[in-house]
Design an enzyme around this catalytic site. Structure first.
Site, PDB file in Angstrom:
ATOM      1  N   TYR A   9      14.533  -2.309  -0.794  1.00 31.85           N
ATOM      2  CA  TYR A   9      13.741  -2.943  -1.849  1.00 31.85           C
ATOM      3  C   TYR A   9      12.498  -2.170  -2.264  1.00 31.85           C
ATOM      4  O   TYR A   9      12.245  -1.969  -3.446  1.00 31.85           O
ATOM      5  CB  TYR A   9      13.336  -4.344  -1.361  1.00 31.85           C
ATOM      6  CG  TYR A   9      12.518  -5.151  -2.342  1.00 31.85           C
ATOM      7  CD1 TYR A   9      13.128  -5.950  -3.291  1.00 31.85           C
ATOM      8  CD2 TYR A   9      11.130  -5.124  -2.306  1.00 31.85           C
ATOM      9  CE1 TYR A   9      12.371  -6.700  -4.188  1.00 31.85           C
ATOM     10  CE2 TYR A   9      10.372  -5.867  -3.202  1.00 31.85           C
ATOM     11  CZ  TYR A   9      10.998  -6.659  -4.139  1.00 31.85           C
ATOM     12  OH  TYR A   9      10.253  -7.387  -5.016  1.00 31.85           O
ATOM     13  N   ASN A  16      -1.328   2.236   5.283  1.00 29.47           N
ATOM     14  CA  ASN A  16      -0.181   1.418   4.876  1.00 29.47           C
ATOM     15  C   ASN A  16       0.408   0.819   6.138  1.00 29.47           C
ATOM     16  O   ASN A  16       0.823   1.552   7.037  1.00 29.47           O
ATOM     17  CB  ASN A  16       0.865   2.286   4.163  1.00 29.47           C
ATOM     18  CG  ASN A  16       2.139   1.520   3.821  1.00 29.47           C
ATOM     19  OD1 ASN A  16       3.214   2.100   3.791  1.00 29.47           O
ATOM     20  ND2 ASN A  16       2.038   0.240   3.568  1.00 29.47           N
ATOM     21  N   GLY A  17       0.435  -0.503   6.202  1.00 28.00           N
ATOM     22  CA  GLY A  17       0.965  -1.167   7.392  1.00 28.00           C
ATOM     23  C   GLY A  17       0.087  -2.326   7.767  1.00 28.00           C
ATOM     24  O   GLY A  17      -0.724  -2.792   6.970  1.00 28.00           O
ATOM     25  N   GLY A  44       1.495  -0.872  -4.637  1.00 28.80           N
ATOM     26  CA  GLY A  44       0.278  -1.682  -4.635  1.00 28.80           C
ATOM     27  C   GLY A  44      -0.399  -1.633  -5.978  1.00 28.80           C
ATOM     28  O   GLY A  44      -0.621  -0.553  -6.529  1.00 28.80           O
ATOM     29  N   CYS A  94       0.775  -1.220   0.000  1.00 27.37           N
ATOM     30  CA  CYS A  94       0.000   0.000   0.000  1.00 27.37           C
ATOM     31  C   CYS A  94       0.821   1.292   0.000  1.00 27.37           C
ATOM     32  O   CYS A  94       1.896   1.384   0.578  1.00 27.37           O
ATOM     33  CB  CYS A  94      -0.964   0.077   1.164  1.00 27.37           C
ATOM     34  SG  CYS A  94      -1.993  -1.393   1.309  1.00 27.37           S
TER      35      CYS A  94
END
Ligand code: SF4
Length: 493
Positions: free
Chosen positions: A262, A119-120, A45, A18
């Protein structure tokens, strides 16, 4: 590369979960800047995309499955009226892969409207869901974002905005960067450990919150700063500024080092570090720790590129006679999954994605550099491919420590059983992928490249010890787990 069920092969690699944005402008609709910034965050995402705006009277929303470019057309954007709004791109962390979990998540309640982008991943969502369901809240999805939305809506019935957010933060535990819209007010919240990124940008006529600064660049904006761990940022509705409230103070942070290795775009600045430069520095450290002189150094495209350039530069600084070359060409039209009917074809799936340049490889000793090895199938196929193209030796260097454990904070890593480094030594892995040598980067090198201490990073996936209290796992710090229960709702602010 791994094989999914049935006929579908899936590209190997951790998957980010996300990207979030929020915009408050002085005198123009927020929808288009939100749309562009979601494009900039598409790598975070690809499952669904959504925007919710507010025009001062009511919310407008458009949420659809698929990529940003497919989820919206001109008419959808034109219909999203209002000078403030939030947006989201999603790959599912918790919850189903369908529209019920697509975001932003919206709730209407007695004292207004609420929209949330997350996000998480919360590690105590089930406890809060059970409690709120017992109090009469009806849930329409199995995602943890809806849990935050309901908890916040409930707290807003009893408290002002800042106190309501503080109460919810005292109850939720885990990783969260949120953009929230309460009526037409846009907020940003980062969890007390700062696990996932969130930053503030200034536009000519307003302010923006985004998971990564690349989204701010896309809008010709200027990065102001990161949202601090435990901070609430409230954008002014007229686009003239923002207010900051430091709601929770934690002794240590738990920034996800994998964002730098990454997930994040190389052109983003996260927690004061340009991701591209961090990756190059990790490459330099990789040479210092485990450099081996070979004829050629080449990246696995695109993930290994910045690491390989830092590695090759450090090697050449040390007098090594090694060339930096792009020896592997990537087919950009291969998506994350593709149909391959037989096991044999699935095992050769890397050939769809990567092709060596024969003259760069044939008769040469080669070092290939990548950012991580997850299941090891891609590495294995890559080594054999390079040997098939005439490489005399293939050495592999990885710009991060070995991944030995899963992530519970919003990244799809794979299970322990699937991780090649879980329970195996580096020598065992080297033998399994058939490389002539293999080396990972040390944790200390990662901490040093981020100018951080180990205790301010999340290292869960490389140590198996987590910064949060997770059932069945060990933690690397003193964790104060929030108390969930009726009394907590009436807690002192
Ligand atoms: S476990 Fe790994 S991927 Fe997950 S948040 Fe921690 S460092 Fe990031």
């Amino acid at each position: 590369m791994t094989q999914g069920p049935g006929e579908v092969a899936q590209m190997e690699g951790p998957t980010e979960k996300c990207g979030v944005v929020g915009v408050s402008l002085a005198d123009r609709d927020a929808a288009r800047p939100l749309y562009y910034s979601l494009y900039a965050l598409q790598h975070r995402g690809q499952e669904s995309a959504g925007i919710v705006t507010h025009d001062g009277f009511q919310q407008h929303d458009h949420v659809a499955m698929g990529l940003v470019g497919d989820a919206f057309d001109e008419a959808d954007i034109d219909a999203l009226n209002g000078e403030s709004g939030i947006g989201h791109v999603r790959y599912p962390t918790a919850g189903s892969v369908d529209k019920s979990c697509a975001q932003p998540f919206t709730v209407s309640f007695k004292s207004g409207s609420l929209a949330l982008s997350h996000n998480g991943n919360l590690v105590n969502a089930d406890e809060i869901r059970d409690e709120l369901a017992g109090l009469g809240h009806a849930f329409t999805s199995d995602g943890d974002t809806e849990v935050i939305a309901h908890d916040l809506a409930r707290n807003l019935l009893e408290a002002d905005l800042v106190r309501a957010v503080k109460r919810t933060m005292s109850r939720i535990h885990g990783s969260y960067s949120l953009t929230i819209m309460h009526d037409e007010t846009v907020l940003g919240v980062r969890d007390p450990e700062g696990n996932r990124p969130l930053c503030i940008g200034k536009l000519e006529d307003g302010y923006v919150l985004a998971s990564e600064s690349a989204a701010i660049d896309t809008l010709d904006g200027e990065l102001v700063r990161d949202v601090k761990p435990g901070e609430l940022v409230v954008l002014h509705e007229d686009g003239t500024g923002f207010d900051s409230y430091q709601l929770v103070n934690q002794e240590n942070t738990a920034h996800c080092f994998f964002e730098h290795v990454y997930f994040a775009r190389p052109d983003s600045v996260i927690d004061d570090h340009l991701v591209y430069e961090v990756r190059r520095e990790l490459g330099r450290k990789l040479w210092e720790e485990s450099g081996i002189e070979t004829d050629v150094v080449m990246p696995v495209p695109d993930s290994g590129r910045a690491f390989a350039s830092g590695y090759a530069e450090a090697a050449q600084d040390d007098g090594a006679e090694t060339d930096f070359a792009e020896g592997l060409m990537k087919n950009r039209y291969v998506g994350r999954t593709f149909i391959m009917p037989t096991q044999d074809e699935r095992e050769r799936a890397v050939r769809l994605k990567l092709n060596p340049i024969k003259s760069t490889v044939e008769g040469k000793t080669v070092t290939i550099i990548d950012d991580s090895i997850v299941r090891g199938t891609t590495s294995n196929q890559l080594v054999s491919l390079l040997k098939d193209f005439g490489a005399e030796e293939v050495h592999m260097r990885i710009g991060a420590p070995a991944i030995v454990a899963p992530c519970y904070m919003g990244i799809d890593m794979a299970t322990r059983e699937e991780l090649i480094a879980s329970g195996q030594s580096t020598d065992d892995i080297c033998a399994e992928i058939d490389a002539d040598s293999l080396a990972y980067l040390s944790i200390d090198a990662v901490a040093s490249a981020l100018d951080s201490s180990r205790s301010d990073l999340c290292l869960g996936c490389v140590t198996g010890e987590y910064p949060y209290d997770i059932e069945g796992e060990t933690t690397d710090r003193d964790v104060e787990r929030p108390v969930i229960g009726g009394a907590d709702l009436a807690a002192d602010d």
